[in-house]
Design an enzyme around this catalytic site. Structure first.
Site, mmCIF file in Angstrom:
data_model
loop_
_atom_site.group_PDB
_atom_site.id
_atom_site.type_symbol
_atom_site.label_atom_id
_atom_site.label_comp_id
_atom_site.label_asym_id
_atom_site.label_seq_id
_atom_site.Cartn_x
_atom_site.Cartn_y
_atom_site.Cartn_z
ATOM 1 C CG HIS A 184 -2.061 -1.028 0.976
ATOM 2 N ND1 HIS A 184 -2.007 -2.294 1.490
ATOM 3 C CD2 HIS A 184 -3.198 -0.966 0.247
ATOM 4 C CE1 HIS A 184 -3.080 -2.959 1.109
ATOM 5 N NE2 HIS A 184 -3.824 -2.179 0.349
ATOM 6 N NE ARG A 217 -6.249 0.779 -1.969
ATOM 7 C CZ ARG A 217 -5.772 0.892 -3.211
ATOM 8 N NH1 ARG A 217 -5.655 2.089 -3.777
ATOM 9 N NH2 ARG A 217 -5.395 -0.173 -3.881
ATOM 10 N NE ARG A 269 -10.854 -1.320 0.024
ATOM 11 C CZ ARG A 269 -9.574 -1.577 -0.277
ATOM 12 N NH1 ARG A 269 -9.272 -2.513 -1.156
ATOM 13 N NH2 ARG A 269 -8.604 -0.890 0.276
ATOM 14 C CD GLU A 303 -9.367 -7.791 -2.040
ATOM 15 O OE1 GLU A 303 -8.408 -7.130 -2.469
ATOM 16 O OE2 GLU A 303 -10.112 -7.378 -1.144
ATOM 17 C CG ASN A 308 -3.115 -4.240 -6.013
ATOM 18 O OD1 ASN A 308 -2.790 -4.330 -7.187
ATOM 19 N ND2 ASN A 308 -3.616 -3.130 -5.494
ATOM 20 C CG ASP A 309 -4.957 -8.143 -1.283
ATOM 21 O OD1 ASP A 309 -3.863 -8.373 -0.741
ATOM 22 O OD2 ASP A 309 -5.693 -7.201 -0.946
ATOM 23 N NE ARG A 321 -0.788 -5.554 -1.562
ATOM 24 C CZ ARG A 321 -1.996 -5.018 -1.647
ATOM 25 N NH1 ARG A 321 -3.076 -5.758 -1.431
ATOM 26 N NH2 ARG A 321 -2.162 -3.767 -1.961
ATOM 27 C CB CYS A 327 -10.304 -1.546 -8.251
ATOM 28 S SG CYS A 327 -10.591 -2.783 -6.994
HETATM 29 C C1 PEP Z 1 -6.365 -5.130 -4.529
HETATM 30 O O1 PEP Z 1 -6.081 -5.976 -3.683
HETATM 31 O O2 PEP Z 1 -6.146 -5.292 -5.754
HETATM 32 C C2 PEP Z 1 -6.966 -3.854 -4.129
HETATM 33 C C3 PEP Z 1 -7.365 -2.971 -5.006
HETATM 34 O O3 PEP Z 1 -7.053 -3.597 -2.798
HETATM 35 P P1 PEP Z 1 -5.819 -3.079 -1.915
HETATM 36 O O4 PEP Z 1 -4.673 -2.787 -2.811
HETATM 37 O O5 PEP Z 1 -6.296 -1.885 -1.179
HETATM 38 O O6 PEP Z 1 -5.580 -4.249 -1.014
HETATM 39 MG MG MG Z 2 -6.923 -5.776 -1.715
#
Ligand code: PEP
Ligand code: MG
Length: 577
Positions: free
Chosen positions: A192, A299, A335, A435, A458-459, A469, A506
């Protein structure tokens, strides 16, 4: 002399500026003094912070599992002894009393003196105990500056921050301070912290090992986020070379502005929707000025960070209201709180003892377990839905039961709002983030019960490939183009189509121009990304032939398990130049 080292670039830009070293968990504060009549108050504040740090360590001690008690407890005991030692419990108070130092400045003076003593030690073991001293001091500091981080942080305008690690909460604090760049020793490009740096357009490198030891405070640095390199130099010709590159990037950014009012349509007439990811309501301004089609990911957890309390319903409502009104009729996807893992609250004074926080009580799991936290949040979102097109999006779903529990709680919340005479949109859309691989594999079941899906790559990549990550050591394995990830993405898009509900993406993959042709070919039409990526993404979409891509990518996905099937991928990704 020029010195160079490398890391993992997270923002494709170049920054030139002076290094500003942040110690682990310790914020360097500026000198500050107080009038004589405030000295007693300052001493009380210091004593209170030491008492809070002691309480926090006692709590940690109580939570140590019996199986590891003796080894870990001795560390905690050492820290408790350090806290009780006159070096920390008395000397800073003498500085306050005799030199009128503010409590934070007195603590910093004593820290600097202690670190000097440790640095001078010959014995490497004793020297390494400096980290313990630093940890204990940062615990006291945390309680001293909890509510006042902004006030005590020095002027960082134009500086390049060097840290062992930066928590997302720290990064959001740096957001408005004009920081030129970031370097961290740890962290991955999908952490993040990296996402925030990218959102700010700030060149950043992660995984620059030993950066805090090899770089000096105040020296001139060049960060190249595209190449993943860092130079410490005063060489005029090198500096001029990089200044030229910066001018070139600025020129390119200016040329993209001509696209703001153009439609996001492919050469063969397919429309895509480009939405923005935001962290704070003030990000709406960029979203509007770059003509996004709305917000695909808000977020909300950042409103909860860097403070000792949690925002109440009214404060949250004010923030969501600012966002929805700022969007003036464009959709706002809020979210629900995604706290946990690397996003922890300051108000949670207990250190986490979970071994794998990313697999633990995070996001919707935490919210369903803590109705006191979740209810005011849902009330505030629902109230904002009376003001414009607001949608609710649930992070980290892994299980249909969570959807059922959420819906029941939402219904109760609506009833309580009705009883209180407060307005909300009764038909508010509820969507889920996909995710977790389990949710992608069961995408049909989720699509049946939800109004929309959004793929959080991302997750999804983290959980599919078992790559943390935020861990730079395994980052080389973090691959959004891994066939397993591509198959899961395709499953979610197809499930959405079968059930007639929109699917967006996203995660950071959605804003990467190289992946957009592939995703369009997979049938994705809604992308949500950092506002700074919107115009480049539009440029890519406008250069594509959607029908041809659909055939090419369709063939790839049908044959993905066959040998050499992936060889076509670079060609598809290279449609973007
Ligand atoms: C993701 O996991 O792709 C996502 C958009 O959420 P975050 O990056 O806030 O975990
Ligand atoms: Mg996520």
């Amino acid at each position: 002399m020029t010195f160079s080292c490398s890391g993992i670039g997270v923002t494709p830009g170049i920054a030139i500026g002076e290094a500003h070293l942040l110690q682990r968990g310790f914020i360097e504060v500026s000198p500050r003094f107080v009038p004589l009549n405030q000295i007693t108050n300052e001493i009380d504040r210091y004593r209170q912070a030491v008492a809070n740090a002691r309480r926090s360590l006692n709590t940690v001690e109580k939570k140590i599992p019996k199986s590891t008690w003796s080894e870990i407890a001795s560390f905690v005991d050492t820290h408790l002894l350090m806290l009780a030692d006159a070096a920390l419990s008395e000397v800073p108070i003498d500085f306050i009393r005799n030199q009128s130092c503010a409590a934070e400045w007195a603590l910093q003076l004593q820290r600097d003196a202690l670190i000097k003593v440790f640095d001078a030690m010959d014995d490497p073991y004793l020297r390494s105990r400096k980290d313990d001293v630093d940890h204990v001091i940062s615990q006291i500091q945390k309680f001293l500056i909890q509510k006042k981080k902004d006030e005590y942080t020095p002027d960082l305008q134009g500086r390049i921050i060097i840290a062992q690690d930066l928590a997302p909460a720290d990064t959001i604090l740096l957001k408005h301070q004009g920081v030129a760049g970031f370097i961290t020793e740890g962290g991955g490009p999908m952490s993040h912290t990296a996402i925030l740096a990218r959102g700010l357009g700030i060149p950043a490198l992660v995984g620059v090992h030993h950066a805090t030891k090899i770089l000096r405070h105040g020296e001139r640095l060049i960060v190249d986020g595209k190449q993943g390199t860092l130079l410490a130099t005063n060489d005029k010709s090198i500096l001029e070379h990089y200044r030229r590159l910066i001018r070139k990037t600025e020129k390119h950014a200016a040329s993209l502005l001509t696209l703001v009012d153009e439609p996001t349509v492919t050469l063969d007439g397919e429309t895509a929707r480009l939405m923005a990811n935001i962290e704070l309501p003030e990000d709406i301004e960029a979203t509007r000025s770059l003509a996004a089609d709305g917000v695909g990911l808000y977020r909300t957890e950042y409103l909860y960070m860097n403070r000792s309390n949690t925002p109440d319903e009214e404060e949250q409502y004010a923030a969501y209201r600012q966002a929805v009104e700022g969007l003036d009729g464009l959709p706002l996807t809020i979210r629900t709180l995604d706290l946990g893992a690397d996003k922890q609250l300051d108000s949670c004074t207990q250190e986490s003892t979970t071994c794998n926080p990313a697999l633990g009580l995070r996001a919707i799991r935490l919210c369903l377990k803590e109705p006191k936290l979740f209810r005011p949040h849902l009330r505030a979102i629902l109230r904002a839905s009376a003001l414009g097109p607001v949608k609710i999006m649930i992070p980290m779903l892994s299980n249909l039961q969570e959807v059922h529990q959420l819906k029941a709680l939402l219904q109760e919340t609506k009833e309580s709002l009705s009883r209180d005479g407060l307005e909300y949109a009764a038909d508010i859309h509820v969507g889920g983030m996909i995710e977790v691989p389990a949710a992608a594999l069961a995408a049909d079941a989720f699509a049946r019960e939800l109004d929309f899906l959004s793929i959080g790559t991302n997750d999804l990549v983290q959980y599919t490939l078992a790559i943390d990550r935020i861990d730079d050591e395994v980052n080389y394995l973090y691959d959004p183009l891994h066939p397993s990830v591509l198959k899961l993405i395709q499953m979610v898009i197809d499930a959405g189509n079968r059930h007639g509900i929109p699917v967006s993406m996203c995660g950071e993959m959605a804003g990467n121009p190289q992946y957009i042709p592939l995703l369009m070919g997979m049938g994705l039409r809604e992308f949500s990304m950092q506002p700074g990526s919107l115009l480049e993404a539009k440029r890519v979409v406008r250069s594509l032939d959607a029908a041809a891509l659909s055939k090419q990518v369709g063939r790839l996905m049908r044959n993905i398990d066959k040998p050499n099937a992936l060889q076509i991928l670079p060609q598809i990704c290279n449609l973007y130049h």
